[in-house]
Design an enzyme around this catalytic site. Structure first.
Site, PDB file in Angstrom:
ATOM      1  N   LYS A 169       0.840  -1.199   0.000  1.00  0.00           N
ATOM      2  CA  LYS A 169       0.000   0.000   0.000  1.00  0.00           C
ATOM      3  C   LYS A 169       0.871   1.244   0.000  1.00  0.00           C
ATOM      4  CE  LYS A 169      -3.914  -1.911   2.643  1.00  0.00           C
ATOM      5  NZ  LYS A 169      -4.947  -1.690   1.611  1.00  0.00           N
ATOM      6  N   ARG A 196     -10.191 -11.622   2.062  1.00  0.00           N
ATOM      7  CA  ARG A 196     -11.006 -12.721   1.521  1.00  0.00           C
ATOM      8  C   ARG A 196     -10.252 -14.039   1.576  1.00  0.00           C
ATOM      9  NH1 ARG A 196     -11.501  -9.300  -3.932  1.00  0.00           N
ATOM     10  NH2 ARG A 196     -11.434  -7.710  -2.306  1.00  0.00           N
TER      11      ARG A 196
HETATM   12  N1  BES Z   1      -8.078  -3.809   4.422  1.00  0.00           N
HETATM   13  C1  BES Z   1      -8.207  -3.416   3.073  1.00  0.00           C
HETATM   14  C2  BES Z   1      -9.486  -2.632   2.811  1.00  0.00           C
HETATM   15  C3  BES Z   1      -9.457  -1.195   3.225  1.00  0.00           C
HETATM   16  C4  BES Z   1      -8.698  -0.263   2.534  1.00  0.00           C
HETATM   17  C5  BES Z   1     -10.229  -0.770   4.266  1.00  0.00           C
HETATM   18  C6  BES Z   1      -8.707   1.058   2.921  1.00  0.00           C
HETATM   19  C7  BES Z   1     -10.258   0.564   4.645  1.00  0.00           C
HETATM   20  C8  BES Z   1      -9.494   1.473   3.975  1.00  0.00           C
HETATM   21  C9  BES Z   1      -8.237  -4.649   2.164  1.00  0.00           C
HETATM   22  O1  BES Z   1      -7.446  -5.705   2.582  1.00  0.00           O
HETATM   23  C10 BES Z   1      -7.710  -4.203   0.848  1.00  0.00           C
HETATM   24  O2  BES Z   1      -6.578  -3.829   0.778  1.00  0.00           O
HETATM   25  N2  BES Z   1      -8.566  -4.245  -0.157  1.00  0.00           N
HETATM   26  C11 BES Z   1      -8.189  -3.813  -1.456  1.00  0.00           C
HETATM   27  C12 BES Z   1      -8.792  -4.764  -2.446  1.00  0.00           C
HETATM   28  C13 BES Z   1      -8.254  -4.593  -3.829  1.00  0.00           C
HETATM   29  C14 BES Z   1      -6.799  -5.000  -3.881  1.00  0.00           C
HETATM   30  C15 BES Z   1      -9.074  -5.455  -4.771  1.00  0.00           C
HETATM   31  C16 BES Z   1      -8.712  -2.394  -1.643  1.00  0.00           C
HETATM   32  O3  BES Z   1      -9.787  -2.070  -1.139  1.00  0.00           O
HETATM   33  O4  BES Z   1      -8.020  -1.600  -2.262  1.00  0.00           O
HETATM   34 MN    MN Z   2      -5.449  -5.481   1.913  1.00  0.00          MN
END
Ligand code: BES
Ligand code: MN
Ligand code: ZN
Length: 498
Positions: free
Chosen positions: A271, A350
């Site tokens: 990230k 997931r």
């Molecule tokens: N934990 C995150 C989701 C999230 C991101 C919650 C920002 C709150 C704020 C999750 O594991 C994630 O990174 N999801 C990705 C999915 C994507 C790679 C398909 C996302 O939401 O960007």
């Molecule tokens: Mn994630």
């Protein structure tokens, strides 16, 4: 916070602070007590009546009576509902603390909870006080100063006093459990790691509540390749936490599964660094499940007639980018045998949930399964911070959760989950990809569609709580860090089970 129910006849003349409610129309009454002092305050014209407005009065020197008198506005009669009362009570606690009093008296009459029965009024008052008083206490070198206004005597002036007090008791149990979950959620990610969550869960075990923690070796033996793939990149071993409330005579079973990513760096699909610290909150689905069991362990079902076994599962894992971390393109084999192409290591929630869910279904054969997760950033884009998304494969179960969320004032909004969405996850290199193509959009639906593959025919509901777990600004009782979201919803839901 100490909350006591005081007899309505208690002498308030020595109170440091008495708080009542003022409505838009009519004289403020303080539910019939302290009539002279109220008349005096009202004569000034300074009693604020707008929703959540605070006004503080000092009675004239040498007058007999409390040191201070205050009102919280309840606004228009038609806007008086459970959420507005909860917020008004939180405003009372907040201002009492700012006024610097050691303890205070809160007076509530029947007119102050029009439209709510006495039980619900008690519930909401306890929640407003307890949730409103919550502050995360960070670890610091110096000791914390003791807090003010952590002791409230609630004076209920109404006909159904026993109901009010029962509501007050249950509201307190739920709110204390929520605050306990908030502590775990707010804690630094190096402190609240999978082992720490496991310890917190173990501390709840007693009586009908059994807790076990499954370690890495056991998960390997079971073949939870998807969950273990996420854990690979971290030095912290994963824990699958199982809390099992099995009251005598239980004939049905429900499972509640929470995403417990104690930190989500994204893994190799790392990230951006801005706000990455917020990924401490990626265990808030697990936090909600832990909070529910804290409430159960402290008597939240003591008066309920329900005879359902409730199994909570928290997949506690950290997602980090190590030399041995899983790569984009890796193929892993899930607990149920499905092979998964990990196209993005940041879609890890997931991956841990699919193994936890498939395992829970195999072992416990539940009639209903609910999972909760901070699964997608997309849900914040779609729905913001005021509600969580609900998706599922069984409309009557979806409705049960929507109703529970409504009762708890934690609204849920349903998103579609169709065959087309499931098709978007087809992979050239495995049974299933862990993300859909960018051109498809609908990231929250894609996350749920992935999980749907693993629940089969079991009635199932998924709550994406990434928007409600933290970051909202609209509630006086929940705008600092983690909200402890969904503990109250789950509590309403399990209490409604037959
Ligand atoms: N934990 C995150 C989701 C999230 C991101 C919650 C920002 C709150 C704020 C999750 O594991 C994630 O990174 N999801 C990705 C999915 C994507 C790679 C398909 C996302 O939401 O960007
Ligand atoms: Mn994630
Ligand atoms: Zn995550």
């Amino acid at each position: 916070m100490k909350i006591r129910s005081a007899p309505s006849s208690k002498d308030l003349s020595r109170s440091e602070l008495v708080v009542g409610f003022a409505h838009e129309k009519g004289k403020p009454t303080l539910a019939g007590v302290l009539a002279d002092a109220v008349t005096h305050a009202d004569r000034t014209g300074d009693v604020a009546r707008g929703a959540r407005k605070w006004s503080l009065f000092h009675p004239p020197l040498r007058a007999r009576g409390p040191q201070r008198l205050a009102f919280v506005g309840l606004g228009k009669a038609e806007e008086l509902d459970s959420e507005n009362l909860r917020r008004a009570v939180a405003v009372a606690q907040l201002n009492a603390e700012n006024a610097g009093v050691e303890d205070f008296d809160l007076v509530l009459g029947e007119a102050d909870h029009k439209g709510l029965d006495a039980f619900d009024a008690g519930l909401v008052v306890a929640e407003g006080l307890e949730l409103g008083a919550y502050r995360y206490q960070p670890p610091k070198k110096d000791d914390h100063k003791p807090r003010k206004a952590q002791d409230c005597a609630v004076h209920y002036v109404g006909r159904h006093r026993a109901d009010f007090e029962a509501g007050l008791r249950l509201g307190r149990i739920g709110a204390v459990a929520t605050n306990w979950a908030r502590d775990l959620e707010n804690m630094a990610p190096n402190h609240a790691d999978p082992a720490r969550l496991a310890r917190a869960a173990k501390g709840l075990a007693a009586g009908s509540l059994k807790v076990k923690v499954m370690e890495r070796a056991e998960l390997e033996k079971l073949g939870m390749g998807a969950l273990l793939g996420v854990a690979r990149g971290s030095s912290k071993p994963p824990k699958l936490i199982v809390m099992d409330w099995n009251p005598r005579g239980a004939r049905k079973t429900v499972c509640i599964v929470g995403k417990g990513l104690t930190f989500d760096s994204g893994g190799i699909s790392i990230k951006p660094s801005a706000k990455m610290d917020e990924m401490r909150y990626d265990m808030c689905g697990g936090g909600a499940v832990l909070g529910l069991f804290h409430a159960i362990a402290h008597g939240a079902l003591a008066d309920a007639v329900q005879k359902t076994r409730i199994v909570g599962v928290v997949a506690a894992v950290e997602n980090m980018p190590d030399a041995d971390a899983q790569r984009p393109g890796d193929v892993v084999r899930a607990f149920d045998g499905t092979t998964i192409e990990v196209l993005n290591t940041d879609a890890e929630g997931r991956l841990v949930l699919c193994d936890a869910i498939a395992w829970a279904i195999k072992v416990y054969e539940p009639q209903k399964l609910v999972d909760l997760a901070t699964l997608t950033g997309a849900v914040i884009v779609a729905l913001g911070h005021e509600c969580a998304a609900v998706l599922g494969n069984d409309q009557s179960l979806v409705q049960e959760l929507i109703d529970a969320g409504k009762a708890a004032d934690e609204p849920l909004w349903q998103l579609p989950l169709w065959q087309e969405h499931k098709k978007q996850l087809e992979s050239k290199f495995a049974d299933l990809a862990n993300i859909n193509g960018q051109h498809h959009g609908g990231g929250t639906i894609a996350g749920a569609a992935f999980l749907a593959h693993f629940v089969g025919k079991t009635p199932w509901v998924h709550l994406d709580i990434a928007g409600t777990a933290w970051g909202g600004r609209s509630k006086e009782y929940a705008n600092l860090g983690a909200t402890g979201t969904a503990v109250r919803t789950l509590l309403h839901w399990v209490r409604s089970l037959k």
